[in-house]
Write a protein that holds these residues in place. Structure first.
Motif, mmCIF file in Angstrom:
data_model
loop_
_atom_site.group_PDB
_atom_site.id
_atom_site.type_symbol
_atom_site.label_atom_id
_atom_site.label_comp_id
_atom_site.label_asym_id
_atom_site.label_seq_id
_atom_site.Cartn_x
_atom_site.Cartn_y
_atom_site.Cartn_z
ATOM 1 N N LEU A 1 0.827 -1.250 0.002
ATOM 2 C CA LEU A 1 -0.040 0.018 -0.140
ATOM 3 C C LEU A 1 1.057 1.334 0.244
ATOM 4 N N ILE A 2 0.671 2.139 -0.831
ATOM 5 C CA ILE A 2 1.339 3.446 -1.142
ATOM 6 C C ILE A 2 0.374 4.572 -0.790
ATOM 7 N N ILE A 3 0.498 5.448 0.086
ATOM 8 C CA ILE A 3 -0.196 6.369 0.315
ATOM 9 C C ILE A 3 0.371 7.818 0.057
ATOM 10 N N VAL A 4 -0.390 8.638 -0.620
ATOM 11 C CA VAL A 4 0.210 9.839 -1.226
ATOM 12 C C VAL A 4 -0.872 11.013 -1.012
ATOM 13 N N PRO A 5 -0.491 12.163 -0.674
ATOM 14 C CA PRO A 5 -1.165 13.298 -0.489
ATOM 15 C C PRO A 5 -2.011 13.933 -1.414
ATOM 16 N N THR A 6 -1.727 13.894 -2.799
ATOM 17 C CA THR A 6 -2.663 14.273 -3.814
ATOM 18 C C THR A 6 -2.794 13.411 -4.865
ATOM 19 N N ARG A 7 -3.937 13.543 -5.494
ATOM 20 C CA ARG A 7 -4.541 12.901 -6.864
ATOM 21 C C ARG A 7 -3.212 12.840 -7.648
ATOM 22 N N GLU A 8 -2.648 13.920 -8.061
ATOM 23 C CA GLU A 8 -1.640 14.016 -9.138
ATOM 24 C C GLU A 8 -0.599 13.264 -8.830
ATOM 25 N N LEU A 9 -0.065 13.309 -7.636
ATOM 26 C CA LEU A 9 1.121 12.199 -7.334
ATOM 27 C C LEU A 9 0.571 10.888 -7.221
ATOM 28 N N ALA A 10 -0.680 10.378 -6.945
ATOM 29 C CA ALA A 10 -1.028 9.043 -7.004
ATOM 30 C C ALA A 10 -0.988 8.799 -8.618
ATOM 31 N N VAL A 11 -1.399 9.462 -9.356
ATOM 32 C CA VAL A 11 -1.371 9.005 -10.749
ATOM 33 C C VAL A 11 0.132 9.089 -11.130
ATOM 34 N N GLN A 12 1.096 9.996 -10.908
ATOM 35 C CA GLN A 12 2.620 9.825 -11.158
ATOM 36 C C GLN A 12 3.188 8.448 -10.566
ATOM 37 N N VAL A 13 3.084 8.184 -9.260
ATOM 38 C CA VAL A 13 3.623 7.061 -8.880
ATOM 39 C C VAL A 13 2.992 5.684 -9.489
ATOM 40 N N GLY A 14 1.585 5.762 -9.548
ATOM 41 C CA GLY A 14 1.194 4.523 -10.138
ATOM 42 C C GLY A 14 1.832 4.356 -11.567
ATOM 43 N N GLU A 15 1.920 5.211 -12.317
ATOM 44 C CA GLU A 15 2.612 5.211 -13.651
ATOM 45 C C GLU A 15 3.903 4.767 -13.524
ATOM 46 N N ASP A 16 4.784 5.496 -12.653
ATOM 47 C CA ASP A 16 6.235 4.899 -12.687
ATOM 48 C C ASP A 16 6.191 3.517 -12.259
ATOM 49 N N LEU A 17 5.480 2.911 -11.334
ATOM 50 C CA LEU A 17 5.507 1.578 -10.780
ATOM 51 C C LEU A 17 5.203 0.880 -11.872
ATOM 52 N N SER A 18 4.243 1.265 -12.631
ATOM 53 C CA SER A 18 3.728 0.289 -13.542
ATOM 54 C C SER A 18 4.653 0.190 -14.616
ATOM 55 N N ARG A 19 5.415 1.276 -14.959
ATOM 56 C CA ARG A 19 6.489 1.044 -16.113
ATOM 57 C C ARG A 19 7.568 0.023 -15.560
ATOM 58 N N ALA A 20 7.955 0.335 -14.359
ATOM 59 C CA ALA A 20 9.077 -0.970 -13.678
ATOM 60 C C ALA A 20 8.587 -2.176 -13.490
ATOM 61 N N ALA A 21 7.134 -2.541 -13.628
ATOM 62 C CA ALA A 21 6.511 -3.573 -13.290
ATOM 63 C C ALA A 21 6.505 -4.325 -14.676
ATOM 64 N N LYS A 22 6.552 -3.903 -15.758
ATOM 65 C CA LYS A 22 6.152 -4.477 -16.915
ATOM 66 C C LYS A 22 6.354 -5.817 -17.413
ATOM 67 N N TYR A 23 7.406 -6.342 -16.940
ATOM 68 C CA TYR A 23 7.879 -7.939 -17.189
ATOM 69 C C TYR A 23 7.526 -8.539 -15.823
ATOM 70 N N THR A 24 6.902 -8.133 -15.041
ATOM 71 C CA THR A 24 6.411 -9.046 -13.781
ATOM 72 C C THR A 24 4.848 -9.108 -13.717
ATOM 73 N N PRO A 25 4.415 -10.112 -13.056
ATOM 74 C CA PRO A 25 2.950 -10.284 -12.608
ATOM 75 C C PRO A 25 2.211 -9.379 -12.047
ATOM 76 N N VAL A 26 3.111 -8.495 -11.393
ATOM 77 C CA VAL A 26 2.221 -7.647 -10.155
ATOM 78 C C VAL A 26 1.531 -6.628 -10.966
ATOM 79 N N ARG A 27 0.258 -6.420 -10.269
ATOM 80 C CA ARG A 27 -0.868 -5.850 -10.726
ATOM 81 C C ARG A 27 -0.871 -4.284 -9.821
ATOM 82 N N ILE A 28 -0.862 -3.408 -10.584
ATOM 83 C CA ILE A 28 -0.956 -2.066 -9.919
ATOM 84 C C ILE A 28 -2.182 -1.311 -10.126
ATOM 85 N N THR A 29 -2.765 -0.594 -9.209
ATOM 86 C CA THR A 29 -3.704 0.242 -9.388
ATOM 87 C C THR A 29 -3.856 1.551 -8.552
#
Length: 430
Positions: free
Chosen positions: A91-119
């Motif tokens: 669980l990653i908690i962030v203070p703003t919607r914009e930061l949530a989107v940015q962190v989610g996108e960054d992690l999704s790119r790094a997890a590209k070749y893993t089965p880890v699902r991020i929302t």
């Protein structure tokens, strides 16, 4: 506390050398990321080992992957983390919607070749779509406190198998406004849980509070203790500016030679809307992000700024902790920040990752006390800024503004992402 010994003496290690899974290393390599920043080099080995970490580094120095890479590695392939079964492991908690989107996108790119699902979950969006994703199975949840609490209370967010907790921008997350929600979310997690707190600033009281919640955390500061809070690659220009002249001054600064992407910060939502519309009236390509806009409009403006469709973003401080754009050349503090830490986060949007930038602060004649506090706390040695106007030669010289710069650059345009119509200027009475 851990600090780097002399990072300039040797090339930083790669993520592979730190023991990160090959699947994650390959995804990072495709993004052009191989060698670590200082905060990543120091934090990753501890985080990979399951230790609690308090990580501190200036904005733009790689904090997201400092916690994100080891988090993904542990969720993906750590024997101490239960096998993935569709319920969240992190669980990653962030203070703003914009930061949530940015962190989610960054992690999704790094997890590209893993089965880890991020929302990513945050307010301003319908519950139904977020609930549907959670029901289909996710492994990592990134979210803002309010929406996370709502989903937890509804029974749609299951936290009883979370092994890793991250608070990004922890200084704000542990402030009084958010703290009750953080306590409730933390209490819903199984104990013990690996906790990682990251921020550019970590005031003493927040540090004490964090340690009371964590299990013998290691405090990592990615610079020496006497390192300035702001980037050395950011040139700071500060001067007194009359409230009635600030728009004229800003219009001239936006015509400076070499100006690229620029963020104009205001304290108030109404001011952000007014400044954006005024600049659009003068012909500048501009977007706006503030709390009176719907989430769709905010995301549209941010995407236009990231893609280069607009080069100017007028924003309240909600954007200071959620814009991941490395090539911002100028930050303009149209209104002086309320406190030193907000100043640090604002001007940290430029001069990132070794690039150079310029931060301009317009200190209103009624904002002198705020600037005095900022200057004293950060040791900026600018206690008495000069008074400049839109016609002052010193302004043009300091910011390399051509003599031809005027009050407008072209015909009026609309503010990108602002659904409200442009208001025509009142005609002067003859």
């Amino acid at each position: 506390m851990l600090t780097p010994t002399n990072p300039a003496e040797q090339l930083a290690p790669t993520f592979a050398e730190l023991g990160v899974a090959a699947e994650i290393v390959d995804a990072l390599h495709e993004l052009g990321i191989t060698h670590t920043f200082s905060i990543q080099e120091l934090a990753a080995p501890l985080a990979l080992a399951g230790k609690d970490v308090i990580g501190q580094a200036r904005t733009g120095m790689g904090k997201t992957y400092a916690f994100g890479v080891p988090l993904l590695d542990r969720v993906f392939d750590d024997a101490d983390v239960a096998e993935l079964d569709g319920t969240p492991r992190a669980l990653i908690i962030v203070p703003t919607r914009e930061l949530a989107v940015q962190v989610g996108e960054d992690l999704s790119r790094a997890a590209k070749y893993t089965p880890v699902r991020i929302t990513t979950v945050y307010g301003g969006r319908p519950y139904e779509a977020q609930i549907a994703v959670l029901s289909s199975g996710v492994d990592v949840v990134v979210g803002t406190p309010g929406r996370l609490i709502d989903l937890l209370n509804r029974g749609n967010l299951q936290l009883d198998r979370v092994a890793v907790l991250v608070l990004d921008e922890a200084d704000e997350m542990l402030d009084l406004g958010f703290f009750p929600d953080i306590q409730k979310l933390w209490a819903a997690l199984p104990q013990p849980v690996q906790a990682m707190l990251f921020s550019a600033t970590m005031p003493g009281p927040i540090l004490t509070l964090a340690r009371s919640l964590m299990n013998r955390p290691v405090h990592i500061r990615a610079e020496a203790a006497n390192t300035p809070s702001t980037h050395s690659t950011t040139r700071q220009v500060v001067f007194r500016s009359h409230r009635m002249d600030k728009l004229e001054v800003t219009a001239r600064i936006l015509q400076a030679r070499g100006r690229g992407r620029t963020i104009v910060f205001t304290r108030m939502k109404r001011t952000a809307a007014e400044v954006a519309r005024d600049l659009a009236e003068r012909g500048f390509d501009v977007g706006s992000v503030h709390g009176d806009l719907g989430q769709g409009a905010r995301e549209q403006a941010l995407e236009a700024f990231r893609s280069g469709e607009v080069s100017i973003l007028v924003a309240t401080d909600v954007a200071a902790r959620g814009i991941d754009v490395d090539d911002v050349t100028h930050v303009i503090n149209f209104q002086t920040p309320d406190d030193p830490m907000t100043y640090v986060h604002r001007i940290g949007r430029t001069g990132r990752a070794g690039q150079t930038g310029i931060a301009v602060t317009l200190v209103g004649f009624d904002e002198g006390q705020k600037w005095t506090a900022i200057n004293a706390e950060l040791g900026l040695e600018m206690p008495d800024p000069p008074a400049w106007f839109s016609t002052s030669p010193e302004l043009y010289e300091a910011l390399d503004i051509p003599d031809s710069a005027g009050e407008r650059v072209g015909p009026a345009v609309t503010v990108h992402g602002d659904p409200s119509p442009r208001r025509p200027r009142e005609r002067k009475r003859r």
